[in-house]
Write an enzyme that holds these catalytic residues in place. Structure first.
Site, short mmCIF file in Angstrom:
data_model
loop_
_atom_site.label_atom_id
_atom_site.label_comp_id
_atom_site.label_asym_id
_atom_site.label_seq_id
_atom_site.Cartn_x
_atom_site.Cartn_y
_atom_site.Cartn_z
N GLY A 276 47.40 -10.19 38.39
CA GLY A 276 47.48 -9.07 37.47
C GLY A 276 46.87 -7.80 38.03
O GLY A 276 46.60 -7.69 39.22
N VAL A 277 46.64 -6.83 37.15
CA VAL A 277 46.17 -5.51 37.55
C VAL A 277 44.69 -5.38 37.27
O VAL A 277 44.20 -5.84 36.24
CB VAL A 277 46.94 -4.42 36.78
CG1 VAL A 277 46.53 -3.04 37.26
CG2 VAL A 277 48.44 -4.60 36.93
N GLY A 278 43.95 -4.74 38.17
CA GLY A 278 42.57 -4.42 37.88
C GLY A 278 41.59 -4.87 38.94
O GLY A 278 41.96 -5.40 39.99
N GLU B 83 54.63 -8.51 39.63
CA GLU B 83 55.20 -7.34 38.95
C GLU B 83 54.62 -6.04 39.47
O GLU B 83 55.30 -5.03 39.54
CB GLU B 83 54.98 -7.45 37.44
CG GLU B 83 53.55 -7.71 37.03
CD GLU B 83 53.39 -7.98 35.56
OE1 GLU B 83 54.38 -7.82 34.81
OE2 GLU B 83 52.28 -8.32 35.14
N GLY C 179 53.25 -8.72 31.60
CA GLY C 179 54.02 -9.83 32.17
C GLY C 179 53.23 -11.11 32.27
O GLY C 179 53.72 -12.09 32.85
#
Length: 501
Positions: free
Chosen positions: A261-263, A287, A381
């Site tokens: 994921g993001v971060g 993604e 997502g």
């Protein structure tokens, strides 16, 4: 032929109150941003004159301040889907001012095609180049795939933002492919991370294009916080877990594609994996690509990468453009319904790693809502990947807000991912491998391995008063952590038995 050129302000005046707009981009990367900023100004002026002005917004994922932020602050959004992370938008959603529909990103384009959200009046796409044909236009996207081909095909009218901040070489990164709708849908013919099956451009009916806005606007990208001891330890724990699974033969020795994921936590995990030499060079099927992956690709640690967007700082984006001969061979940008396709995630055996706000003692996870009510971020997502992953992993610090909040709770206050989809939970305290375990075995594993010491005994105390059949709960006390937080500003209970009384 040349399409009509117009300013962003002129383009914005064409959009009327009540219309729906579909936008390019996925995160702030590749998002249309010139026209929407002017549209926010129109909304402010209309409201000051006592006239209504609101539009519906359809996107691939989140956008930037020039769209989600400015339009939300102008009270110009009547409806919005799907994912968003903008703080101004979040504030207005939590005030009840915006009808926000949070759906899985893999479903956004098809739900538009199915007609679930109404008509698409406008598509505004950011492009790095275009071929201006008499009957069709070939529009080359910038730093993200998103829902652009679906947006352009469904829209009654199209505006192109030709953003010269992006190198025209961005066209070499894209593989544009739109699914057919049932009953005509065919299998997606991707069996390797780097397979390309479409075209490098979005094909648009030229009669729909009302104008081209020339601009030069950087992506509204953001850098994430530096790693700290907690995120670093989470990263080390994830890397150790995956290395152990590979040594046991559960993960093939060649490894499997990774989604993260993001971060900051995602960057910490990638950093730990990069340093663990027992893990071979690997591929990414995800993604969003962050700065860390760009560096890992340049150093050969990541071999091939497939994503929907380059969610990177502008400095990293320039590195990609400056090394385009390398990246066009090893990086592919796709539409969200391809990058997040359940079919592909399961076929490729993607290992999915995402973050949670909180997890409960049985493995259910909450990614989106603080105390069950206030939206933090959309589901994005994470569900697409976790439900279909080879191994699904959720990470979170064991506590938040200086220890006032436990991220491990008796029952999550909002369900995004059920216990059936979560294989592993990781905090800085340790690893809970939930595979093959019953609910009560999962509870014991999560409390012992993932809970912070300040809350561990409280969670054991909850299990003592919990009743039931297969899964034990004490319903009056299930949300005692959250209730205590709301009343006292801290989740620390004195005594569960006393709370129930």
């Amino acid at each position: 032929m040349a399409y009509k050129r117009m300013t962003a302000a002129e383009a914005a005046t064409l959009i009327k109150n009540g219309e729906n707009i579909a936008l390019s981009g996925f995160t702030p990367s590749g998002a249309a941003k010139a026209v929407t900023k002017e549209l926010a100004k129109i909304a402010v002026a209309e409201h000051e004159a006592g006239r209504p002005f609101q539009v519906g917004i359809f996107t691939g994922a989140s956008t930037g301040q020039s769209t989600d932020g400015d339009l939300a602050n102008a009270q110009a959004i009547k409806y919005r889907a799907p994912y968003t992370t903008n703080s101004d938008f979040r504030k207005h959603v939590n005030m009840g001012e915006i009808a926000y529909n949070d759906i899985h990103l893999s479903q956004m384009a098809q739900e538009l095609r199915y007609g679930f959200m109404g008509e698409v009046d406008w598509a505004i796409l950011e492009v790095c180049d275009l071929e201006e044909g008499e009957t069709t236009c070939k529009a080359y996207l910038t730093s993200a795939g998103g829902i652009s081909p679906t947006a352009a095909r469904l829209a009654k009218h199209v505006i192109l933002e030709h953003n010269q901040f992006h190198s025209p070489d961005a066209k070499y990164l894209h593989d544009v492919y739109e699914l057919q709708d049932p009953p005509y849908r065919q299998p997606i013919p991707i069996v390797n991370v780097d397979d390309r099956i479409g075209t490098p451009y979005v094909e648009i009916d030229a009669s729909k294009i009302v104008g081209v806005v020339e601009c030069n606007i950087p992506d509204e990208a953001r850098a994430f916080k530096d790693l700290d001891p907690v995120t670093t330890q989470i990263g080390n724990n994830v890397a150790a877990f995956l290395a152990s699974d590979m040594k046991r033969g559960i993960i093939p020795s060649s490894f499997l594609p990774l989604q993260s994921g993001v971060g900051t936590t995602a960057n910490a995990i990638l950093a730990a994996l990069s340093m663990d030499k027992s893990i071979p060079d690997f591929n990414i099927f995800t993604e969003v690509l962050q700065d860390a992956v760009v560096e890992m690709m340049l150093h050969g640690r990541v071999k091939k990468a497939s994503a929907c967007s380059l969610t990177v700082t502008n400095e990293s984006l320039m590195k990609v453009y400056d090394n385009i001969d390398y990246f066009k061979q090893n990086l592919t940008l796709r539409q969200s319904e391809i990058s997040n396709s359940p079919e592909l995630i399961r076929r490729l055996g993607v290992i999915a790693i995402n973050t949670a706000l909180e997890c409960d003692i049985y493995g259910n996870s909450n990614s989106t809502h603080i105390s069950g009510t206030k939206m933090m971020n959309g589901i994005g997502g994470s569900g697409d990947f976790e439900r279909n992953a080879y191994i699904s992993i959720f990470t979170c610090p064991s506590v938040a807000k200086g220890g006032a909040i436990s991220s491990i709770v008796p029952m999550v206050s909002h369900h995004d991912h059920t216990e059936h989809d979560v294989n592993v939970i990781v905090t800085e305290q340790g690893i809970a491998d939930l595979r093959g375990k019953s609910p009560m075995q999962r509870a014991q594993c999560i409390i012992e391995n993932c809970a912070h010491p300040d809350y561990k005994q409280l969670l054991w105390d909850y299990l003592k008063i919990a009743k039931g059949g297969q899964t034990h709960h004490n319903l009056p006390a299930a949300f005692a952590f959250h209730d205590t937080l709301a009343r006292k500003g801290d989740m620390h209970l004195t005594d569960f038995a006393e709370y129930v009384k």
